[in-house]
Design a protein around this motif. Structure first.
Motif, PDB file in Angstrom:
ATOM      1  N   PHE A  45      -1.485   7.265   7.625  1.00  0.00           N
ATOM      2  CA  PHE A  45      -3.045   7.431   7.286  1.00  0.00           C
ATOM      3  C   PHE A  45      -3.494   6.737   5.590  1.00  0.00           C
ATOM      4  CE2 PHE A  45      -2.132  11.415  10.133  1.00  0.00           C
ATOM      5  CZ  PHE A  45      -3.800  11.156  10.836  1.00  0.00           C
ATOM      6  N   ASN A  46      -2.809   6.731   5.285  1.00  0.00           N
ATOM      7  CA  ASN A  46      -2.885   5.503   4.486  1.00  0.00           C
ATOM      8  C   ASN A  46      -2.524   4.162   3.852  1.00  0.00           C
ATOM      9  OD1 ASN A  46      -2.290   4.711   1.296  1.00  0.00           O
ATOM     10  ND2 ASN A  46      -0.824   6.272   0.720  1.00  0.00           N
ATOM     11  N   PRO A  47      -4.000   3.248   4.390  1.00  0.00           N
ATOM     12  CA  PRO A  47      -3.991   2.046   4.022  1.00  0.00           C
ATOM     13  C   PRO A  47      -3.793   1.175   3.606  1.00  0.00           C
ATOM     14  CG  PRO A  47      -5.856   2.982   2.854  1.00  0.00           C
ATOM     15  CD  PRO A  47      -5.454   4.338   3.512  1.00  0.00           C
ATOM     16  N   ILE A  48      -2.864   1.244   2.259  1.00  0.00           N
ATOM     17  CA  ILE A  48      -2.061   0.436   1.640  1.00  0.00           C
ATOM     18  C   ILE A  48      -1.100   0.349   1.940  1.00  0.00           C
ATOM     19  CG2 ILE A  48      -1.126  -0.155  -0.622  1.00  0.00           C
ATOM     20  CD1 ILE A  48      -2.715   2.142  -2.159  1.00  0.00           C
ATOM     21  N   TYR A  49       0.083   0.959   3.010  1.00  0.00           N
ATOM     22  CA  TYR A  49       0.838   0.776   3.733  1.00  0.00           C
ATOM     23  C   TYR A  49       0.374  -0.231   4.676  1.00  0.00           C
ATOM     24  CZ  TYR A  49       3.985   4.271   1.492  1.00  0.00           C
ATOM     25  OH  TYR A  49       4.480   4.886  -0.014  1.00  0.00           O
ATOM     26  N   HIS A  50      -0.773  -0.320   5.352  1.00  0.00           N
ATOM     27  CA  HIS A  50      -0.913  -1.507   5.987  1.00  0.00           C
ATOM     28  C   HIS A  50      -1.333  -2.542   6.206  1.00  0.00           C
ATOM     29  CE1 HIS A  50       1.331   2.671   8.848  1.00  0.00           C
ATOM     30  NE2 HIS A  50       0.326   2.195   7.530  1.00  0.00           N
ATOM     31  N   PHE A  51      -2.101  -2.502   4.306  1.00  0.00           N
ATOM     32  CA  PHE A  51      -3.218  -3.394   4.849  1.00  0.00           C
ATOM     33  C   PHE A  51      -4.113  -3.449   5.406  1.00  0.00           C
ATOM     34  CE2 PHE A  51       0.751  -6.080   2.850  1.00  0.00           C
ATOM     35  CZ  PHE A  51       0.134  -6.321   1.461  1.00  0.00           C
ATOM     36  N   ASP A  52      -4.922  -1.957   4.996  1.00  0.00           N
ATOM     37  CA  ASP A  52      -6.017  -1.895   5.982  1.00  0.00           C
ATOM     38  C   ASP A  52      -6.890  -1.802   4.723  1.00  0.00           C
ATOM     39  OD1 ASP A  52      -5.080  -2.025   9.385  1.00  0.00           O
ATOM     40  OD2 ASP A  52      -4.324   0.342   8.557  1.00  0.00           O
ATOM     41  N   ASP A  53      -8.467  -1.488   5.005  1.00  0.00           N
ATOM     42  CA  ASP A  53      -8.913  -1.435   4.559  1.00  0.00           C
ATOM     43  C   ASP A  53      -9.549  -2.289   2.956  1.00  0.00           C
ATOM     44  OD1 ASP A  53     -10.327   0.931   5.830  1.00  0.00           O
ATOM     45  OD2 ASP A  53      -9.397   1.846   4.671  1.00  0.00           O
ATOM     46  N   GLU A  54      -8.872  -3.745   3.191  1.00  0.00           N
ATOM     47  CA  GLU A  54      -8.988  -4.639   1.977  1.00  0.00           C
ATOM     48  C   GLU A  54      -8.194  -4.136   0.882  1.00  0.00           C
ATOM     49  OE1 GLU A  54     -10.479  -7.570   2.863  1.00  0.00           O
ATOM     50  OE2 GLU A  54     -11.253  -6.511   5.145  1.00  0.00           O
ATOM     51  N   THR A  55      -6.977  -3.657   1.187  1.00  0.00           N
ATOM     52  CA  THR A  55      -6.369  -3.103   0.305  1.00  0.00           C
ATOM     53  C   THR A  55      -5.329  -4.485  -0.384  1.00  0.00           C
ATOM     54  OG1 THR A  55      -5.430  -2.202   1.486  1.00  0.00           O
ATOM     55  CG2 THR A  55      -6.495  -0.693   0.356  1.00  0.00           C
ATOM     56  N   PHE A  56      -5.836  -5.534  -0.309  1.00  0.00           N
ATOM     57  CA  PHE A  56      -4.964  -6.657  -0.295  1.00  0.00           C
ATOM     58  C   PHE A  56      -3.829  -6.397  -1.927  1.00  0.00           C
ATOM     59  CE2 PHE A  56      -8.178  -8.670   2.447  1.00  0.00           C
ATOM     60  CZ  PHE A  56      -6.767  -8.717   3.796  1.00  0.00           C
ATOM     61  N   LEU A  57      -4.224  -5.991  -3.027  1.00  0.00           N
ATOM     62  CA  LEU A  57      -4.064  -6.116  -4.510  1.00  0.00           C
ATOM     63  C   LEU A  57      -2.708  -5.227  -4.166  1.00  0.00           C
ATOM     64  CD1 LEU A  57      -6.729  -7.328  -6.735  1.00  0.00           C
ATOM     65  CD2 LEU A  57      -4.665  -8.785  -6.114  1.00  0.00           C
ATOM     66  N   ARG A  58      -3.177  -3.914  -3.448  1.00  0.00           N
ATOM     67  CA  ARG A  58      -2.526  -2.825  -3.443  1.00  0.00           C
ATOM     68  C   ARG A  58      -1.092  -2.712  -2.554  1.00  0.00           C
ATOM     69  NH1 ARG A  58      -6.569   2.568  -3.547  1.00  0.00           N
ATOM     70  NH2 ARG A  58      -4.047   3.638  -4.135  1.00  0.00           N
ATOM     71  N   GLY A  59      -2.167  -3.494  -1.302  1.00  0.00           N
ATOM     72  CA  GLY A  59      -0.937  -3.772  -0.605  1.00  0.00           C
ATOM     73  C   GLY A  59       0.688  -4.464  -1.511  1.00  0.00           C
TER      74      GLY A  59
END
Length: 751
Positions: A45-59
């Motif tokens: 459920f954490n989008p950072i771990y999957h490059f979801d929700d446009e979380t590119f920098l945090r990913g």
């Protein structure tokens, strides 16, 4: 380079075919942590771990910080933590390509900025210390340097030392404990048992604290020539050691200090490569029983151990030839007896077939049969998940009782080996619980078992090998570690990474499928970090759950890249049932140096003739790291020549000067520069390219000089996890183990 990349082919090319099992175990560790990222209980459920929700920098930051953790862990030889973190990082890296439109945009190469942090994207313990070395001479010096010091109260911190040995060594290590005193830290017994189950390591104790003071006398009043044992062990204080040895598949050997060198033959046996367990049984309480086991044609150096107080036994070979315990030298070989430890290395020429061991004893005893073979197996209890897609996670605790359990079993030995049967065998009897096999990959099987033992059990596999010399190709193997299921569940999930000088809070949940009540809670760590806010107990309703936390204070002096193993235990009312969660956490300082070193070629001199073997060329280069962490190493990644390096101080800046010379038959070179935190810079030169005008660097103060041979091999860290034994100091309470590639020594002081 092998034509087909498999674990076995890579190990063979590296001239280390015996390490295929360790290689597979390392790959499985990375794969398991990769798969766990997609579980709801982890990071689904954490989008950072999957490059979801446009979380590119945090990913991207997650990947680069994870890479820093891997590098730091490898530098500190914390290889298990490095593999775990690498699995997580690879999952996030893979999800960038599967969850973004990178491929759809026409890109057919990897995106390098994902691993570049600076690029934009659209305790004081009273035991220890631990020493790791790859140099056998260093290992021997450490052993020889051990001395007795302090003491006075007899009991020792044996279990604290064993806890550190279990967490500091690779899985499935053979650990040996030498001691002449009982343990003062008995409260750690359940923690050590949990670590034994999780690591599947074998612990053998060589005990010299009982026999000299407790001998039975003959009816004539003289001491018996052969020492006799008056109870289940000569010293009741050793019962905790016997319990731990039996749980791990090791031995509790009681001898005098004078006869101790004879018993160390077990260490020589354990140091053999490709060691496998064919059969093992523990009978406590004792009973008369006949055991059978099958020896296949791939087994070599067959060894039979029997540990117990004056057992009477008969060993029968497949040809029907027998030898009794009253015949030290017989048709099967020489039975060596030291204290309560009996060893037979059968010397019959044809050992393939069904063997029998019949034992009569009034005291508890153990039987263990070992050999050397490339055919073996690895296993883990796993939790299957069908959502959001089929997946699994390796359990870091005991499996749940009264329900189906699933194992992931990997067979080692090549494509010709396949499993036909996987059973759970009760440790106190020969009753077995058969599993249903489903092959899910080359050499991997999902095994479902609908009914499991209520007490301790081991895992046994049976299979066939089409390449075996025997006509049927039948083989059997067994796990050494005793395992058990539980109605108590302990789950935890670390959020973030530990940093030196800061506190870290670890939440956990305890649940039960059975009766409620007051559940005792114990939390420990192997680095003696101060822990606070830990509940001593939690109240659970029937079938209910409760939450708790543990806060760890990480000393500021903790090296970045270290790891700490935290064990959380929950014990049901009355102590009849318990479970645990074992978590390995990385300690990593915040990385501020994200700039790679600069490597600049300043001159190239070549005078190559048509006969390249009669001419040579040379190159000089300057390497700097600005205000970074400093250059740590310079190596040749490509090329076959000689590299010389020196460090000078130029206007307040450290400059590493490199000179490289090679035959004109080797016209290319790539130098790799690594700084202290793992940032990498390179410079490449080929004689086929244009040569720039030479320049020079100014030197004002020479600090160091070094000359190293350069080869064309790629530099990197080698992780070895084969587990073997070694010889140690005799009289101090000492734990040690020898691993192929990494030698680890552990000592704890007498208190």
């Amino acid at each position: 380079m092998p034509k087909t990349l498999t674990e076995g082919s890579v190990a063979a090319v590296c001239s280390s075919s015996a390490s295929a099992k360790a290689f597979i175990r390392s790959i499985d560790k990375i794969t398991e942590n990769n798969a766990a990222v997609d579980l709801p209980s982890h990071y689904f459920f954490n989008p950072i771990y999957h490059f979801d929700d446009e979380t590119f920098l945090r990913g991207r930051d997650l990947i680069t910080s994870g890479v820093s953790i891997v590098k730091a862990s490898v530098k500190e030889q914390s290889y298990e933590a490095a593999r775990a973190k690498l699995g997580e990082v690879l999952h996030t890296l893979q999800d960038f390509y599967s969850h973004s439109n990178w491929i759809e945009l026409g890109n057919d190469t990897p995106y390098p900025n994902l691993i570049k942090p600076s690029s934009s994207i659209e305790n004081i313990a009273d035991y220890g210390p631990l020493t790791r070395t790859t140099d056998p001479d260093v290992f021997k010096r450490k052993i020889n340097a051990l001395t007795a010091d302090g003491g006075g109260d007899i009991p020792e911190m044996c279990l604290s030392g064993l806890q550190l040995a279990l967490t500091g060594s690779p899985p499935q290590t053979e650990i040996f404990v030498f001691t002449d005193a009982d343990a003062k830290d008995l409260s750690l017994k359940s923690t050590v048992l949990a670590l034994i189950e999780r690591t599947k390591s074998s612990v053998s104790f060589l005990l010299t604290n009982a026999l000299s003071a407790r001998r039975r006398r003959s009816s004539g009043g003289q001491q018996d020539g052969q020492q006799q044992f008056a109870s289940r062990l000569a010293s009741p204080l050793n019962e905790v050691y016997q319990d731990l040895a039996q749980a791990s598949g090791g031995q509790a050997i009681e001898v005098t200090k004078a006869t101790l060198p004879q018993a160390t033959s077990i260490i020589v046996d354990a140091s053999s490569s490709s060691l496998v367990t064919v059969f093992q049984a523990v009978r406590n309480p004792a009973k008369v029983e006949t055991f059978s086991f099958f020896v296949d044609s791939t087994l070599q150096n067959l060894t039979i151990y029997i540990t117990g107080n004056s057992p009477s036994y008969t060993i029968t070979s497949p040809s029907g030839v027998s030898q009794t315990s009253s015949q030290p030298s017989g048709v099967l070989g020489f039975i060596e007896k030291v204290g309560n430890f009996h060893t037979l290395h059968p010397n019959v020429s044809d050992q393939t077939g069904l063997w029998l061991i019949s034992i009569k004893s009034t005291q508890p005893y153990t039987v263990k049969v070992l050999g050397q073979s490339e055919v073996d197996f690895l296993f883990n209890f796993i939790e299957l998940s069908d959502w959001p897609h089929p997946n699994y996670a390796v359990l870091n605790s005991r499996p749940t009782a009264n329900s189906n359990i699933t194992l992931l079993v990997s067979v080692v030995g090549g494509d010709s080996v396949r499993l036909t049967e996987v059973d759970l065998v009760e440790a106190s009897s020969s009753k077995s619980y058969n599993g249903t096999l489903q092959e899910v990959g080359s050499g991997q099987y999902l095994v479902t078992i609908s009914s499991i033992p209520t007490g301790e059990f081991v895992v046994r596999v049976v299979g066939e090998s089409s390449s075996s010399k025997a006509s049927n190709g039948f083989f059997q193997r067994q796990s050494s570690t005793q395992l058990q299921a539980s109605s108590v569940m302990v789950t935890t999930q670390a959020n973030g990474t530990m940093e030196p000088g800061k506190t870290f809070t670890l939440p956990f949940t305890v649940a039960t499928d059975g009766s409620g009540g007051v559940f005792n809670i114990r939390v420990s760590n192997d680095r003696s970090f101060v822990m606070t806010d830990i509940p001593s107990s939690l109240i659970l309703a029937h079938g209910g759950s409760a939450n708790g936390t543990a806060t760890l204070a990480v000393p500021g002096s903790t090296p970045s890249g270290s790891d700490v193993t935290v064990t959380i235990e929950a014990e049901a009312p009355g102590g009849a049932d318990s479970n645990y969660a074992v978590l390995r956490l990385s300690v990593v300082a915040q990385v501020t140096d994200i700039t790679p070193p600069v490597c600049e070629i300043v001159s190239v001199n070549a005078n190559c003739s048509s006969n390249c073997s009669l001419s040579s060329w040379d190159l000089s280069a300057n390497m700097t790291d600005g205000s970074g962490s400093g250059i740590q190493s310079v190596t040749v990644h490509q090329g076959n020549g000689t590299l010389n390096t020196s460090t000078v101080l130029d206007r307040g800046v450290n400059v590493t000067l490199a000179s490289y010379s090679a035959s004109c038959c080797s016209p290319q070179v790539e130098l790799v520069v690594v700084d202290a935190v793992g940032n990498v810079g390179t410079c490449f030169r080929s004689l086929n390219a244009a040569v720039p005008q030479s320049t020079s660097a100014t030197s004002t103060e020479t600090i160091t000089n070094a000359t190293t041979p350069a080869t064309a091999a790629t530099s990197g860290s080698t992780i070895q996890t084969s587990t073997n034994g070694a010889i140690g100091h005799l009289f101090l309470p000492v734990l040690f183990w020898l691993t192929v590639g990494t030698t680890s020594l552990y000592q704890y002081m007498q208190l």
